[in-house]
Motif scaffolding. Structure first.
Motif, PDB file in Angstrom:
ATOM      1  N   VAL A 117       0.882  -1.180   0.000  1.00  0.00           N
ATOM      2  CA  VAL A 117       0.000   0.000   0.000  1.00  0.00           C
ATOM      3  C   VAL A 117       0.918   1.227   0.000  1.00  0.00           C
ATOM      4  O   VAL A 117       1.700   1.413   0.928  1.00  0.00           O
ATOM      5  N   ASP A 118       0.821   2.055  -1.061  1.00  0.00           N
ATOM      6  CA  ASP A 118       1.762   3.185  -1.189  1.00  0.00           C
ATOM      7  C   ASP A 118       1.308   4.395  -0.390  1.00  0.00           C
ATOM      8  O   ASP A 118       0.209   4.904  -0.631  1.00  0.00           O
ATOM      9  N   PRO A 119       2.176   4.917   0.500  1.00  0.00           N
ATOM     10  CA  PRO A 119       1.896   6.237   1.076  1.00  0.00           C
ATOM     11  C   PRO A 119       2.444   7.316   0.134  1.00  0.00           C
ATOM     12  O   PRO A 119       3.082   6.990  -0.879  1.00  0.00           O
ATOM     13  N   ALA A 120       2.228   8.592   0.453  1.00  0.00           N
ATOM     14  CA  ALA A 120       2.889   9.673  -0.275  1.00  0.00           C
ATOM     15  C   ALA A 120       4.401   9.501  -0.080  1.00  0.00           C
ATOM     16  O   ALA A 120       4.827   9.037   0.989  1.00  0.00           O
ATOM     17  N   LEU A 190     -10.501  10.462   0.099  1.00  0.00           N
ATOM     18  CA  LEU A 190     -11.564   9.510   0.406  1.00  0.00           C
ATOM     19  C   LEU A 190     -11.088   8.590   1.516  1.00  0.00           C
ATOM     20  O   LEU A 190      -9.889   8.541   1.825  1.00  0.00           O
ATOM     21  N   SER A 191     -12.039   7.901   2.119  1.00  0.00           N
ATOM     22  CA  SER A 191     -11.643   6.954   3.165  1.00  0.00           C
ATOM     23  C   SER A 191     -12.414   5.659   2.969  1.00  0.00           C
ATOM     24  O   SER A 191     -13.457   5.639   2.305  1.00  0.00           O
ATOM     25  N   VAL A 192     -11.848   4.602   3.525  1.00  0.00           N
ATOM     26  CA  VAL A 192     -12.561   3.328   3.560  1.00  0.00           C
ATOM     27  C   VAL A 192     -12.777   2.978   5.021  1.00  0.00           C
ATOM     28  O   VAL A 192     -11.828   2.990   5.817  1.00  0.00           O
ATOM     29  N   PHE A 255      -7.232   8.029   2.086  1.00  0.00           N
ATOM     30  CA  PHE A 255      -6.443   8.078   0.851  1.00  0.00           C
ATOM     31  C   PHE A 255      -6.496   9.456   0.205  1.00  0.00           C
ATOM     32  O   PHE A 255      -7.500  10.162   0.316  1.00  0.00           O
ATOM     33  N   PHE A 256      -5.428   9.752  -0.558  1.00  0.00           N
ATOM     34  CA  PHE A 256      -5.453  10.845  -1.533  1.00  0.00           C
ATOM     35  C   PHE A 256      -5.635  10.196  -2.901  1.00  0.00           C
ATOM     36  O   PHE A 256      -4.936   9.225  -3.213  1.00  0.00           O
ATOM     37  N   LEU A 257      -6.544  10.738  -3.715  1.00  0.00           N
ATOM     38  CA  LEU A 257      -6.669  10.279  -5.103  1.00  0.00           C
ATOM     39  C   LEU A 257      -5.981  11.322  -5.982  1.00  0.00           C
ATOM     40  O   LEU A 257      -6.365  12.499  -5.976  1.00  0.00           O
ATOM     41  N   LEU A 264      -2.986   7.098  -2.862  1.00  0.00           N
ATOM     42  CA  LEU A 264      -1.879   7.125  -1.902  1.00  0.00           C
ATOM     43  C   LEU A 264      -2.479   7.126  -0.506  1.00  0.00           C
ATOM     44  O   LEU A 264      -3.357   7.947  -0.194  1.00  0.00           O
ATOM     45  N   ALA A 265      -1.998   6.213   0.331  1.00  0.00           N
ATOM     46  CA  ALA A 265      -2.547   6.130   1.688  1.00  0.00           C
ATOM     47  C   ALA A 265      -2.041   7.314   2.495  1.00  0.00           C
ATOM     48  O   ALA A 265      -0.836   7.601   2.490  1.00  0.00           O
TER      49      ALA A 265
END
Ligand code: AMP
Length: 356
Positions: A117-120, A190-192, A255-257, A264-265
């Motif tokens: 899972v990719d962060p910034a 957005l969030s999950v 997340f950032f879209l 990006l998480a």
């Protein structure tokens, strides 16, 4: 598996604990709040409260002995407090692994990377002299964040190489180990919000779109308006995180879209989340009930949404406007905090519209 009439312990006494206690009460479960704060929002709706410090091992032991299971509404609970409870043979859900991973931004990012899972893009910062080279490396704009104890935009500052003052930046994060993230010019956030049961069953709510100002969530809307493929990808990444942590309860990943469609998480929260409050009105089973069911070892409910929803936070003095909100058709939630300081989350309001 818990039975109606059993007691669930909740570490933390804020509004999330209050809404968890309300959901538990509906299911016939009592809640025992453990919080350092007297007269907390959660304690005023809970069956029982212990007011003590998270360092107070004897108090934690006495608290644990009254509980069939313990959960938390606040991720910065010291791991030593969790150990004091598990030492009594009482399970804490989610467990220490999820807490340890979320309490330190560097550990969190490494963990996310380790499961794909990719962060910034980010760098570790241990000294003010680290800031300028890292910022150049990351494209000249970034956000410096304290590794520990930051929330709602606190302990973080936006930086640009053109007017960088490293000493000032370092002092604004409290002169402590930090991470520098590349500034992400995202399309949206957005969030999950996902629940995982003790048996590994998983279900996720529709992903909301979140709007922040000054690092604080202002509003959340669902449907989020992004492609369904994006929502499916975000859900899949969050499920990966929940499985990797062998997680029990509700977990939130933000997340950032990006404009080129990457997710990006930003960060995850091992708890129910502000961006899931709309589930109280728009879903048969809210995030709070879902969390209680998971902690109790009960079957999860359907996360289906019967309506569209918009949720706004009532920050500071905005809470005094509750009457107008009600007249305008909003469901108003007031957390019962005694003092409305600027920016403080005092309540929220949700408005439904027909499902699209
Ligand atoms: P956080 O406390 O880390 O969740 O950050 C709070 C908010 O600040 C986020 O929800 C974003 O709106 C904004 N933010 C944080 N990090 C970044 C970043 N690397 N790039 C752009 N905006 C960010």
């Amino acid at each position: 598996m818990l039975q109606p009439g059993d007691m669930i312990g909740v570490l933390g006494g804020g509004q999330l604990g209050r809404m968890l206690a309300q959901a538990a009460a509906r299911l016939g479960l009592d809640v025992h709040i453990f919080t350092p704060e007297a007269d907390s929002p959660a304690s005023r709706v809970a069956a029982r409260t212990t007011v003590a410090s998270f360092d107070d091992r004897p108090a934690l032991g006495r608290f644990a002995r009254t509980c069939a299971a313990v959960t938390l509404e606040f991720e910065n609970v010291p791991l030593s407090a969790v150990a004091a409870i598990t030492d009594q043979g009482v399970a804490v859900r989610p467990g220490p692994q999820a807490l340890a991973a979320s309490q330190d931004r560097a550990t969190e990012k490494r963990f996310l990377e380790s499961i794909g899972v990719d962060p910034a893009p980010w760098r570790e910062i241990d000294h003010p002299d680290d800031i300028a080279p890292a910022l150049r490396d990351l494209g000249g704009r970034g956000v410096l964040k304290a590794r520990r104890s930051g929330y709602d935009g606190k302990g973080q500052i936006g930086l640009s190489i053109a007017d960088l003052d490293p000493a000032r930046a370092w002092s604004s994060v409290g002169e402590q180990p930090s991470v520098l993230e590349a500034f992400i010019a995202f399309d949206c956030e957005l969030s999950v919000i996902l629940a995982r049961s003790a048996s590994g069953e998983v279900c996720g709510y529709d992903s909301p779109r979140n709007l922040h100002a000054g690092g604080v969530l202002r509003s959340t809307s669902v449907p989020g308006g992004f492609p369904s493929e994006v929502a499916a990808r975000a859900l899949d990444l969050t499920r990966r995180l929940a499985d990797a942590l062998d997680y029990v309860g509700v977990l939130t990943l933000e997340f950032f879209l990006t404009p080129d469609g990457r997710l990006l998480a930003n960060e995850f929260a091992p708890r129910v989340h502000n961006s899931g409050h709309w589930t109280l009105e728009a879903c048969a089973v809210s995030q709070f009930e879902q969390h209680i069911r998971a902690v109790a070892g009960w079957p999860l409910g359907s996360p289906d949404r019967h309506s569209n929803a918009e949720m706004v936070n009532l920050l500071g003095d905005e809470v005094y406007d509750w009457r107008r909100r009600m007249q305008d058709g909003w469901s108003v939630h007031i957390y019962g905090k005694r003092a409305a300081s600027p920016g403080r989350k005092m309540g929220h309001a949700t408005r439904l519209s027909p499902r699209t």
